[in-house]
Motif scaffolding. Structure first.
Motif, PDB file in Angstrom:
ATOM      1  N   LEU A 194      -8.635 -23.535  -6.537  1.00  0.00           N
ATOM      2  CA  LEU A 194      -9.754 -24.149  -7.052  1.00  0.00           C
ATOM      3  C   LEU A 194     -10.913 -23.751  -6.472  1.00  0.00           C
ATOM      4  CD1 LEU A 194     -10.034 -26.061  -9.616  1.00  0.00           C
ATOM      5  CD2 LEU A 194      -9.971 -27.799  -7.900  1.00  0.00           C
ATOM      6  N   PHE A 195     -10.825 -23.508  -5.079  1.00  0.00           N
ATOM      7  CA  PHE A 195     -12.194 -23.040  -4.265  1.00  0.00           C
ATOM      8  C   PHE A 195     -12.341 -21.887  -4.390  1.00  0.00           C
ATOM      9  CE2 PHE A 195     -10.819 -26.796  -1.898  1.00  0.00           C
ATOM     10  CZ  PHE A 195     -12.157 -27.540  -1.886  1.00  0.00           C
ATOM     11  N   VAL A 196     -11.424 -20.838  -4.852  1.00  0.00           N
ATOM     12  CA  VAL A 196     -11.688 -19.399  -5.085  1.00  0.00           C
ATOM     13  C   VAL A 196     -12.610 -19.260  -6.228  1.00  0.00           C
ATOM     14  CG1 VAL A 196     -10.821 -17.105  -5.492  1.00  0.00           C
ATOM     15  CG2 VAL A 196      -9.830 -18.715  -3.772  1.00  0.00           C
ATOM     16  N   GLY A 197     -13.759 -18.782  -6.188  1.00  0.00           N
ATOM     17  CA  GLY A 197     -14.411 -18.446  -7.532  1.00  0.00           C
ATOM     18  C   GLY A 197     -15.413 -19.803  -7.833  1.00  0.00           C
ATOM     19  N   SER A 198     -15.447 -20.823  -7.243  1.00  0.00           N
ATOM     20  CA  SER A 198     -16.194 -21.903  -7.323  1.00  0.00           C
ATOM     21  C   SER A 198     -17.566 -22.110  -6.907  1.00  0.00           C
ATOM     22  CB  SER A 198     -15.499 -23.269  -6.480  1.00  0.00           C
ATOM     23  OG  SER A 198     -15.722 -23.052  -5.067  1.00  0.00           O
ATOM     24  N   GLU A 199     -17.801 -20.922  -6.189  1.00  0.00           N
ATOM     25  CA  GLU A 199     -19.434 -20.387  -6.107  1.00  0.00           C
ATOM     26  C   GLU A 199     -20.025 -21.452  -5.087  1.00  0.00           C
ATOM     27  OE1 GLU A 199     -21.283 -19.147  -9.797  1.00  0.00           O
ATOM     28  OE2 GLU A 199     -19.752 -18.155 -10.213  1.00  0.00           O
ATOM     29  N   GLY A 200     -19.652 -21.990  -4.221  1.00  0.00           N
ATOM     30  CA  GLY A 200     -20.085 -23.056  -3.216  1.00  0.00           C
ATOM     31  C   GLY A 200     -20.333 -24.410  -3.668  1.00  0.00           C
ATOM     32  N   THR A 201     -19.854 -24.701  -4.767  1.00  0.00           N
ATOM     33  CA  THR A 201     -20.159 -25.976  -5.613  1.00  0.00           C
ATOM     34  C   THR A 201     -18.990 -26.958  -5.320  1.00  0.00           C
ATOM     35  OG1 THR A 201     -18.939 -25.537  -7.430  1.00  0.00           O
ATOM     36  CG2 THR A 201     -21.039 -24.828  -7.524  1.00  0.00           C
ATOM     37  N   LEU A 202     -18.204 -26.667  -4.624  1.00  0.00           N
ATOM     38  CA  LEU A 202     -17.071 -27.759  -4.222  1.00  0.00           C
ATOM     39  C   LEU A 202     -17.043 -27.962  -2.893  1.00  0.00           C
ATOM     40  CD1 LEU A 202     -14.042 -26.735  -6.654  1.00  0.00           C
ATOM     41  CD2 LEU A 202     -15.775 -28.346  -6.985  1.00  0.00           C
ATOM     42  N   GLY A 203     -17.119 -27.107  -2.016  1.00  0.00           N
ATOM     43  CA  GLY A 203     -16.988 -27.187  -0.537  1.00  0.00           C
ATOM     44  C   GLY A 203     -17.489 -25.768   0.322  1.00  0.00           C
ATOM     45  N   VAL A 204     -17.465 -25.937   1.599  1.00  0.00           N
ATOM     46  CA  VAL A 204     -17.787 -24.946   2.133  1.00  0.00           C
ATOM     47  C   VAL A 204     -16.686 -24.422   3.135  1.00  0.00           C
ATOM     48  CG1 VAL A 204     -19.246 -23.898   4.113  1.00  0.00           C
ATOM     49  CG2 VAL A 204     -20.279 -25.824   2.481  1.00  0.00           C
ATOM     50  N   VAL A 205     -16.246 -22.946   2.870  1.00  0.00           N
ATOM     51  CA  VAL A 205     -15.042 -22.490   3.442  1.00  0.00           C
ATOM     52  C   VAL A 205     -15.382 -21.942   4.841  1.00  0.00           C
ATOM     53  CG1 VAL A 205     -13.747 -20.414   3.503  1.00  0.00           C
ATOM     54  CG2 VAL A 205     -13.971 -21.580   1.066  1.00  0.00           C
ATOM     55  N   VAL A 206     -14.649 -22.628   5.825  1.00  0.00           N
ATOM     56  CA  VAL A 206     -14.673 -22.250   7.270  1.00  0.00           C
ATOM     57  C   VAL A 206     -13.926 -21.410   7.723  1.00  0.00           C
ATOM     58  CG1 VAL A 206     -16.620 -24.057   7.694  1.00  0.00           C
ATOM     59  CG2 VAL A 206     -14.037 -24.645   8.083  1.00  0.00           C
ATOM     60  N   LYS A 207     -12.691 -21.026   7.264  1.00  0.00           N
ATOM     61  CA  LYS A 207     -11.665 -20.455   7.594  1.00  0.00           C
ATOM     62  C   LYS A 207     -10.808 -20.101   6.255  1.00  0.00           C
ATOM     63  CE  LYS A 207      -9.448 -21.604  11.688  1.00  0.00           C
ATOM     64  NZ  LYS A 207      -8.435 -22.140  12.388  1.00  0.00           N
ATOM     65  N   ALA A 208     -10.200 -18.810   6.511  1.00  0.00           N
ATOM     66  CA  ALA A 208      -9.337 -18.511   5.310  1.00  0.00           C
ATOM     67  C   ALA A 208      -8.091 -17.917   5.833  1.00  0.00           C
ATOM     68  CB  ALA A 208     -10.073 -17.602   4.336  1.00  0.00           C
ATOM     69  N   VAL A 209      -7.021 -17.990   5.373  1.00  0.00           N
ATOM     70  CA  VAL A 209      -5.633 -17.317   5.691  1.00  0.00           C
ATOM     71  C   VAL A 209      -5.613 -16.187   4.375  1.00  0.00           C
ATOM     72  CG1 VAL A 209      -3.078 -17.489   5.942  1.00  0.00           C
ATOM     73  CG2 VAL A 209      -4.710 -19.195   6.656  1.00  0.00           C
ATOM     74  N   LEU A 210      -5.620 -15.075   4.752  1.00  0.00           N
ATOM     75  CA  LEU A 210      -5.627 -13.954   3.345  1.00  0.00           C
ATOM     76  C   LEU A 210      -4.028 -13.211   3.741  1.00  0.00           C
ATOM     77  CD1 LEU A 210      -9.021 -12.588   4.355  1.00  0.00           C
ATOM     78  CD2 LEU A 210      -8.469 -14.232   2.675  1.00  0.00           C
ATOM     79  N   ALA A 211      -3.616 -12.830   2.520  1.00  0.00           N
ATOM     80  CA  ALA A 211      -2.461 -12.056   2.551  1.00  0.00           C
ATOM     81  C   ALA A 211      -2.837 -10.676   2.668  1.00  0.00           C
ATOM     82  CB  ALA A 211      -1.757 -12.283   0.976  1.00  0.00           C
ATOM     83  N   LEU A 212      -2.018  -9.727   3.186  1.00  0.00           N
ATOM     84  CA  LEU A 212      -2.343  -8.503   3.492  1.00  0.00           C
ATOM     85  C   LEU A 212      -1.097  -7.632   2.873  1.00  0.00           C
ATOM     86  CD1 LEU A 212      -3.315  -8.404   7.309  1.00  0.00           C
ATOM     87  CD2 LEU A 212      -4.933  -8.594   5.264  1.00  0.00           C
ATOM     88  N   ARG A 213      -1.403  -6.327   2.555  1.00  0.00           N
ATOM     89  CA  ARG A 213      -0.339  -5.379   2.216  1.00  0.00           C
ATOM     90  C   ARG A 213      -0.093  -4.648   3.075  1.00  0.00           C
ATOM     91  NH1 ARG A 213       1.443  -5.022  -3.311  1.00  0.00           N
ATOM     92  NH2 ARG A 213       0.463  -6.576  -4.589  1.00  0.00           N
TER      93      ARG A 213
END
Lengths: 455, 455
Positions: A194-213
């Motif tokens: 829900l936060f991905v693509g929400s353009e800063g309208t729902l909350g402020v991301v301060v940390k992300a766990v990202l998948a790698l390949r």
């Protein structure tokens, strides 16, 4: 306002609170055309989660809007300042906290630049695919905010598919943890997405766990020339229907090819109407490239030129990466659209854009992530000519209408921001928009986070 | 209640409204243990979206709870009836509406059985990866509701990654369209993903646009025997850190291996403490299998046996697929857990589960999607023995606590339902739960959709 600044300073280092209007106004705009921006009251540059929480608690207490920003390379106005807002720039939170080759994850702060992360993981034999054109500048936080894409998506998908978990500061300053660092997980509603693509309208991301390949082999490319956009579109259909999984499948129309040549003397074929660029990053790409070349010829390609090696492939890629910059030199201004259609309708989309260009008497170059059906029609116009500017804006809208009519979406990867907010309602319909607004109200009941964006 | 039935009948064919208690009670339970179910007031079997809308409008008017159901193969009680509810079975909405090899999508109704779809797309050279163990019975709607996984996930990901767009009937009967049929799209909040894994608590999926892939080559497998679970866990870490992308990386512990042998005389090695099953579906898997086998030996494998061909690989797979059924024969009852940990912690998880089994004096067999760190500890117990039943339930909970302590999640792919709702709060924390409840209230303000599930 004095109160706002004083309160912000009570929880932030002096250098993290900028009020000098010469500087703060430079934070007013992202890279979108035709998108108004207000004047920020203040720009804050926090370095910790606690500082972000302080900013949001302060803004909530004083009822001041907050506009979160990354590198401001966005193309929809989503990062434009509101009048009197706190601009919350996350660019100083730029640490890569962890890269784990066993779990194939990276844990990062939002201000990490995409290319910095990509290079860091590459050193460990890993790959973070999302590669928007601005990858040398844009931040992971911005990528998450917009749901950024890039050239990789035809094989590797978009940013959303690489975000496993988030830490988010909510409008009232509470810290929310979503998602996971495991490969799978279905515990509760997927708030991460829900936060991905929400353009800063729902909350402020301060940390992300990202998948790698795991890093794939270097890709090998070919280029195919077509006498018409329709033929190139047919080739894309035939390539995808044949079960190929190219690592790259890009298109430049004749206008774009000539613009790139004019700027960079790349020696691309001037007379082509559409150039298709395809690549494979499989262990042995030659056979696949040959088969793909044959499909191009069957669809009407006049010439198919395989790259001799990875270096030549990289050159072809560079030509594609130059497309936007080259089209920007055609006139004094450009508007870049981002309409994604089912790839089976790519040919119709390209022909439709050409008709729009003719109707409005404008140069519209198209480059496209062809394998995804994601077109970037670039409307070139003279910003000093009011009539041409009006026609540019109208053609831009007509291109979105065309995309919707073909079963597509108004935005494949750039987002809605200010530029397309009227169009979002057309795409989602009244029920969809109503629910989106209600979801927004759950996370930001006072409407302080990036107000006026999206809808 | 007479009013409810009459109103339902006013918009549904006679055969679609079942009130015979002998039949309706058979719809009360899914396949979860220790999960209470109420008695349904009525079971409805609509065939069209309009009929689903009629059911939900009626339920909303009369304030009657609605429990959506697929094939009831779920393992968490999410499909269990509430007392006096309308059971809304989607199994009759089972049409595949479209398969498009160019756009690589299928459009389906929710009642389509997973295996039916898988076979239908295979006929066109396409592949729908999600393959839960119940794939011959379970429905796509149920897969979407639970966010189902399977053996494929280590390479191909989970159900969520294949759901592009949805049509959803909301609690009040309105029809919502989310997402897209394009390869990419970022127009507004991602409500599609919000519905995936929402266990029927936010709306009723009546149509889904699913992403497909080109069918890969048949996979070739090997099996490796380990003297300890820890060694097998170490092998998994080393395989993933080396950049391999197996199409399958499964584990069976010694208990599971012996249970499978006892049931099906598969001739698996009885003395092993952990069996690792790996496969590649690349065009030439032999070299990769050899390299992977060497990593297994380096991690302590006592034997590595490559399958001779695809048929033998399929046999190995069948052994793995029999694991649950085989463990069910160990005692009179089983509880299957679904804890997913970072794969780097898989060895710790396996050793921890063994310690839990010893502490509670129970047989707990573990099979696992090892490459994902997704373990399925199966607690075997005598349901007629109250003390053993109590110990089973306690050990089940202790396994979840262990998973959380190792940085994992209480559910990798089975969902929360009734079985794990107390645990969801422990995983998400108070802020997370509060927001989840508020999101629920947006879509279902009266709380009629699958009440009491999730939280």
């Amino acid at each position: 306002m004095a109160d706002l600044i004083a309160r912000l300073r009570s929880g932030l280092p002096a250098a993290a609170v900028i009020t000098d209007p010469d500087i703060t106004t430079s934070y007013a705009h992202d890279m979108a055309s035709f998108s108004d921006a207000g004047t920020p009251a203040v720009v804050v540059l926090p370095r910790t989660t606690e500082q972000v929480q302080h900013v949001l608690r302060t803004a909530t207490e004083l009822r001041v809007p907050v506009v979160p920003q990354g590198a401001r390379t966005g193309l929809s106005g989503a990062a434009n300042a509101s009048e009197g807002c706190v601009v919350l720039s996350l660019t100083k939170m730029d640490r890569i906290l962890e890269i784990d080759p066993v779990d194939r994850i990276a844990v990062v702060e939002p201000g990490v630049v995409n290319a910095v992360l990509s290079r860091a993981v590459a050193e460990q034999g890993l790959y973070y695919p999302p590669d928007p054109s601005s990858w040398e500048m844009c931040t992971i936080g911005g990528n998450i905010g917009t749901g950024a894409g890039g050239l990789c998506c035809v094989k590797y998908g978009v940013t959303a598919e690489y975000v496993l978990g988030l830490e988010v500061v909510l409008a009232d300053g509470r810290l929310l943890t979503t998602g996971r660092r495991t490969a799978k997980g279905v515990a509760g509603y997927d708030l991460t997405r829900l936060f991905v693509g929400s353009e800063g309208t729902l909350g402020v991301v301060v940390k992300a766990v990202l998948a790698l390949r795991p890093a794939p082999p270097q890709q090998l490319a070919l280029v195919a020339e077509f006498p018409s956009a329709a033929a190139a579109g047919a080739a894309v259909c035939s390539i995808m229907a044949s079960g190929h999984v190219p690592s790259l499948l890009e298109l430049m129309d004749g206008t774009t090819v000539r613009a790139v040549n004019a700027m960079a003397r790349m020696g691309l074929p001037e007379t082509t109407e559409a150039l298709l660029l395809a690549a494979f990053d499989s262990p042995d790409p030659t056979a696949e490239l040959t088969a793909l070349g044959e499909l191009c010829l069957a669809a009407g390609a006049t010439e198919v030129v395989p790259a001799q090696d990875a270096a030549e492939s990289e050159l072809l890629l560079q030509a594609r990466r130059l497309a936007l910059t080259a089209l920007e030199k055609v006139s004094t201004a450009t508007m870049i659209d981002d309409v994604c259609v089912p790839r089976s309708r790519l040919g119709d989309m390209l022909e439709g854009v050409a008709a729009v260009a003719a109707k409005y008497d404008l140069t519209i170059g198209v480059c496209a992530h062809a394998g995804d059906g994601n077109t970037h029609p670039v409307v070139c116009f003279d910003a000093h000519d009011p009539d041409e500017s009006r026609r540019a804006r109208e053609s831009f809208d007509e291109i979105m209408a065309l995309g919707l009519a073909l079963g597509g979406t108004i935005t494949g990867e750039h987002g809605v921001g200010l530029l397309k907010k009227e169009w979002l309602a057309r795409e989602l319909g009244p029920t969809g928009i109503e629910l989106q607004r209600q979801v927004k109200a759950v996370f930001d009941p006072l409407g302080l986070l990036n107000p006026g964006k999206l809808f």
